[in-house]
Write a protein that holds these residues in place. Sequence first.
Motif, PDB file in Angstrom:
ATOM      1  N   ASN A 187     -25.199 -27.299 -28.455  1.00 59.94           N
ATOM      2  CA  ASN A 187     -26.232 -27.058 -29.656  1.00 59.94           C
ATOM      3  C   ASN A 187     -26.259 -28.333 -30.456  1.00 59.94           C
ATOM      4  O   ASN A 187     -25.911 -28.381 -31.580  1.00 59.94           O
ATOM      5  CB  ASN A 187     -25.694 -25.841 -30.480  1.00 59.94           C
ATOM      6  N   THR A 188     -26.907 -29.134 -29.915  1.00 60.67           N
ATOM      7  CA  THR A 188     -27.152 -30.406 -30.698  1.00 60.67           C
ATOM      8  C   THR A 188     -27.853 -30.425 -31.999  1.00 60.67           C
ATOM      9  O   THR A 188     -27.652 -31.065 -32.621  1.00 60.67           O
ATOM     10  CB  THR A 188     -27.743 -31.606 -29.612  1.00 60.67           C
ATOM     11  N   ILE A 213     -28.392 -20.496 -37.485  1.00 56.45           N
ATOM     12  CA  ILE A 213     -27.424 -20.245 -36.517  1.00 56.45           C
ATOM     13  C   ILE A 213     -26.571 -19.152 -36.578  1.00 56.45           C
ATOM     14  O   ILE A 213     -26.401 -18.272 -35.587  1.00 56.45           O
ATOM     15  CB  ILE A 213     -26.946 -21.442 -35.752  1.00 56.45           C
ATOM     16  N   THR A 246     -21.954 -23.678 -27.451  1.00 51.22           N
ATOM     17  CA  THR A 246     -23.181 -23.479 -26.514  1.00 51.22           C
ATOM     18  C   THR A 246     -24.567 -23.081 -27.289  1.00 51.22           C
ATOM     19  O   THR A 246     -24.685 -22.650 -28.133  1.00 51.22           O
ATOM     20  CB  THR A 246     -23.096 -22.641 -25.464  1.00 51.22           C
ATOM     21  N   GLY A 247     -25.508 -24.096 -26.821  1.00 47.61           N
ATOM     22  CA  GLY A 247     -26.850 -23.903 -27.707  1.00 47.61           C
ATOM     23  C   GLY A 247     -27.748 -22.691 -27.059  1.00 47.61           C
ATOM     24  O   GLY A 247     -27.479 -22.191 -26.084  1.00 47.61           O
ATOM     25  N   ASN A 298     -30.332 -22.241 -26.004  1.00 41.69           N
ATOM     26  CA  ASN A 298     -31.162 -22.585 -24.926  1.00 41.69           C
ATOM     27  C   ASN A 298     -30.674 -22.087 -23.530  1.00 41.69           C
ATOM     28  O   ASN A 298     -31.353 -21.616 -22.771  1.00 41.69           O
ATOM     29  CB  ASN A 298     -31.403 -24.134 -24.665  1.00 41.69           C
ATOM     30  N   THR A 351     -18.800 -20.414 -30.246  1.00 42.08           N
ATOM     31  CA  THR A 351     -19.053 -20.751 -31.628  1.00 42.08           C
ATOM     32  C   THR A 351     -17.569 -20.111 -32.330  1.00 42.08           C
ATOM     33  O   THR A 351     -17.215 -20.626 -33.527  1.00 42.08           O
ATOM     34  CB  THR A 351     -20.244 -19.679 -32.266  1.00 42.08           C
TER      35      THR A 351
END
Length: 314
Positions: free
Chosen positions: A106-107, A217, A273-274, A276, A299
């Motif tokens: 999750n940039t 988020i 993790t993002g 996406n 997370t």
Amino acid sequence: MSDVALNVLPIFALIFIGWLLVRTGYLREALGEGLGEFVFRVAVPVLLFRTIAEADFAGESPLRIWIGYFAGVAFTWTVAHLIATLGFKRDRRIGVLAGVSSAFANTVFIGLPLVSRIVGEEGLVAISVLLSVHLPVMMIAGTILMERAERKDGTREPQSIGTLLLGIGKSLVRNPLVIGLVAGALFHTGGVPLAGPVKVVVDQLAGAAAPAALISIGMALNKYKVGGNAGIALAMTSLKLVLLPGSVYVACRLLGLSPEWTAAMVLCSSVPTGINAWLLANHFGVGHALASSTITMTTALGVFTVSFWAWLLG
């Protein structure tokens, strides 16, 4: 270690606050979606624009950043695919989703605020250089590999590679992050300074990016539950939080990146993790539980592993 805690804990505290606001019913989940849209379409593109426009690359080569980061991504993705298909006996499509879930950080929403807080302006330059290719590379790789898996499994009629790339290209041209990066590059190469009222407005919008991203988020986490696939999701979580940043660290050291740029790449790869991963699962109609569980687990556990990497790099 106390310095690490002061830098890392506020990042995850804001995520927790966002989650709590929705979980308790104090704010509606739809507001989180709106805040996320603001972050993605306005605040972060402006932050990227300002960072690139005012960047000092100090002789560093962007190519080494890309090679260092994506070498770690490729290694982790491959290991995840093999674990999912050979270890857990899942089909090729889940193998691709496992690779995405373990290697797609999750940039934007977490990586940028984290690197900004711990590494500073030099780190933001490095992560901006990475973001200029991160989304296109990851989405193209994930989409092509998923289409290839569907072709081999015969699960549905595949699209041609040309059609896939055309669709991805159209979406990238309209992507606010890409627009912000390109605009910043034009200002940088043209030597146009940011000054006066424009500079004040840009700084204010850019300053809102980090806290708004983290709270949004957190508000979105209520959508991602830990369901089935707990075993494979825990394996992907381990790869995401330990193997990916470890691989990126080794690659960056071998390539001789500066300590600041190495720290930026490792910290960026260490974050959860993002979303996406879930979007790709939703697009292809497979692996929703795996993507959702991995997002939630990474997370929840990320505060500990990110603290470790920050301490190691400190």
